[in-house]
Design a protein around this motif. Sequence first.
Motif, PDB file in Angstrom:
ATOM      1  N   GLY A  27       0.692  -1.150  -0.236  1.00 28.09           N
ATOM      2  CA  GLY A  27       0.106   0.023   0.011  1.00 28.09           C
ATOM      3  C   GLY A  27       0.825   1.179  -0.336  1.00 28.09           C
ATOM      4  O   GLY A  27       0.005   2.109  -0.516  1.00 28.09           O
ATOM      5  N   VAL A  28       1.679   0.559   0.767  1.00 29.91           N
ATOM      6  CA  VAL A  28       2.755   2.510   0.745  1.00 29.91           C
ATOM      7  C   VAL A  28       3.437   2.433  -0.436  1.00 29.91           C
ATOM      8  O   VAL A  28       3.705   4.205  -1.320  1.00 29.91           O
ATOM      9  N   ALA A  29       3.844   1.234  -1.191  1.00 33.48           N
ATOM     10  CA  ALA A  29       4.386   1.584  -2.324  1.00 33.48           C
ATOM     11  C   ALA A  29       3.679   2.141  -3.353  1.00 33.48           C
ATOM     12  O   ALA A  29       4.248   2.371  -4.868  1.00 33.48           O
ATOM     13  N   ALA A  30       1.991   1.883  -3.382  1.00 38.89           N
ATOM     14  CA  ALA A  30       1.116   2.235  -4.324  1.00 38.89           C
ATOM     15  C   ALA A  30       1.784   3.786  -4.192  1.00 38.89           C
ATOM     16  O   ALA A  30       0.770   4.134  -5.374  1.00 38.89           O
ATOM     17  N   PHE A  31       1.857   4.724  -3.475  1.00 39.00           N
ATOM     18  CA  PHE A  31       1.811   6.321  -3.690  1.00 39.00           C
ATOM     19  C   PHE A  31       2.377   6.683  -4.403  1.00 39.00           C
ATOM     20  O   PHE A  31       2.798   7.695  -4.632  1.00 39.00           O
ATOM     21  N   PHE A  32       4.361   5.600  -4.816  1.00 38.54           N
ATOM     22  CA  PHE A  32       4.210   5.880  -5.916  1.00 38.54           C
ATOM     23  C   PHE A  32       3.384   6.281  -7.448  1.00 38.54           C
ATOM     24  O   PHE A  32       4.889   6.435  -8.466  1.00 38.54           O
ATOM     25  N   LEU A  33       2.989   5.648  -7.100  1.00 41.72           N
ATOM     26  CA  LEU A  33       1.927   5.367  -8.662  1.00 41.72           C
ATOM     27  C   LEU A  33       1.975   6.889  -9.213  1.00 41.72           C
ATOM     28  O   LEU A  33       0.926   7.326  -8.910  1.00 41.72           O
TER      29      LEU A  33
END
Length: 555
Positions: A508-514
Amino acid sequence: MAFADLLEQVGATGRFQVVHTTLLCIPVLMMASHNLLQNFAAAVPPHFCSAHANLSASAQLSAADARRITVPLDAKGAPEKCRRYEAPQWHLLAGNGSAGPGEWEDVDEAALQDCHDGWTYEERERTSSIISEWSLVCNLRSLKPMGQTVYMGGVLVGAGIFGGLADRFGRRLLLIMANLLMAVAGTCAAFSTSFSLFCLFRFMCGMALSGIVLNTFSLIVEWIPTRVRTVVGTGTGYCYTMGQLILALLAYFIRDWRWLTLAVSLPFYVSFLYSWWFLESSRWLALNKKPEEAVRNLKAVARYNGRKAEGEKIDVERLQVSMKKEMSGCKSSYTTLDLFRTPTMRRMTLCLSAVWFSTSFAYYGLSMDLQKFGVDIYLIQVIFGTVDIPAKVVITITMSYCGRRLSQCGGLILAGVTIMSNLLVPYDKQVVRTCLAVLGKGCLAASFNCCYLYSGELFPTVLRQSGLGWVSMMARLGAMSAPMVLLLGEYVTWLPGFIYGLVPVLSGVAAFFLPETLNIPLPDTVEDVEERGTGRISKTKEKEVNQDNLLQQKS
């Protein structure tokens, strides 16, 4: 003029799109049946060691008496599943099975052995399963999750094969092949004579499922305008939800695993027959140097939507002018490596890989072991399917007003927190534990709904199938890992739940970089993606945005 203008000219939301999307969604109804089939086909019935082979010849005993003198009881007073007495304990039959103090000591000290004469199964909920068919219990119990892992392995391999081939040979042809493969492999699985053959055909079913999912989604999204993608994407997701309820209904009335497997496979023969009617994506045809076919398909859509006169105005020259930038920026061929060559594509692919892996990992970790909840498996399947309905309503609203990125992040993080909070609930509070699991599963279903649409909007047309194939492979890696993690519970009971919860939070944290894609037209080339990554958008794409917004206001 861009491709969106041509689509509006022939009818972007006409009768063709309604029929086309409906027919594409019908096979989606049965996908959940194959993904979750093992909940019923591999349901573990109560079992214990069979009596000694020569026991029935030496005395006439009832089944209960034979079990009493053959099978010891465990600490909970239930028959042991994997051991029996080396010799029948005849003295336990004295006095209607009540033994004196000295006799109980003899029982405790009696030698035990493995189940050399097989097992006796009490088929209460199912008349048969692959567990009782091939005795996948005790020392072979790890083969149950292995069967699901093999199936997901097929989905992984299929994602790589069908994803790459569809970008080279087209969506329609690969969809036809995938439907036929699913029908034939499913039929063969139903008549398998060994567990090895069953796994082989289930592997092929998994490959076919990838081909159907990837090409169905691309054919839908490439024939509809930007303004309706969220609604149509959510509607497609609801087909999968309904499929979970259909599976529960079929499994309730079809208690034999062979007939159930056949029942969920036969409909794909029908979808194979009518899939010849589908039109190849004109957007894909134009970008792959086939403008004549692209124009022919656009004219066919115009006729079907009652706009024949408008369709006749489109010719190859007009198409090439409309997509001049996109067609000039296309290479002759693309490979999966192109997903990692440029900075924005690389970052986007890695983040999406984490999102798909974690969503599938936690989703199947919760969904593939319904018996652990201590509730009727048909009821819990219905509950798990029904929770998707409000979950997808909520995610549709948030995707439309808050954007895709925030919706994706929120769904994953909330799912992870809910799953990990279950570790704090005592095991005897089954209702609370089930409610939290259902809530977590709903969040993961919402995340799945979002990432299918989000990924299709992020990858460019020239790499859309390859990109979706790649992230689908990551999802299947997660699904393959999920059953194996359950085995860790035999050593540390809380560890599977902790892992199932932690992984979604991290992704979920990684999705912030999309990048955000709300109200942004589909990118056609890698250059479009890189421009979006740098905060710029081409004039052609800007015009598509303005046109879609204007049409949305008029409607």
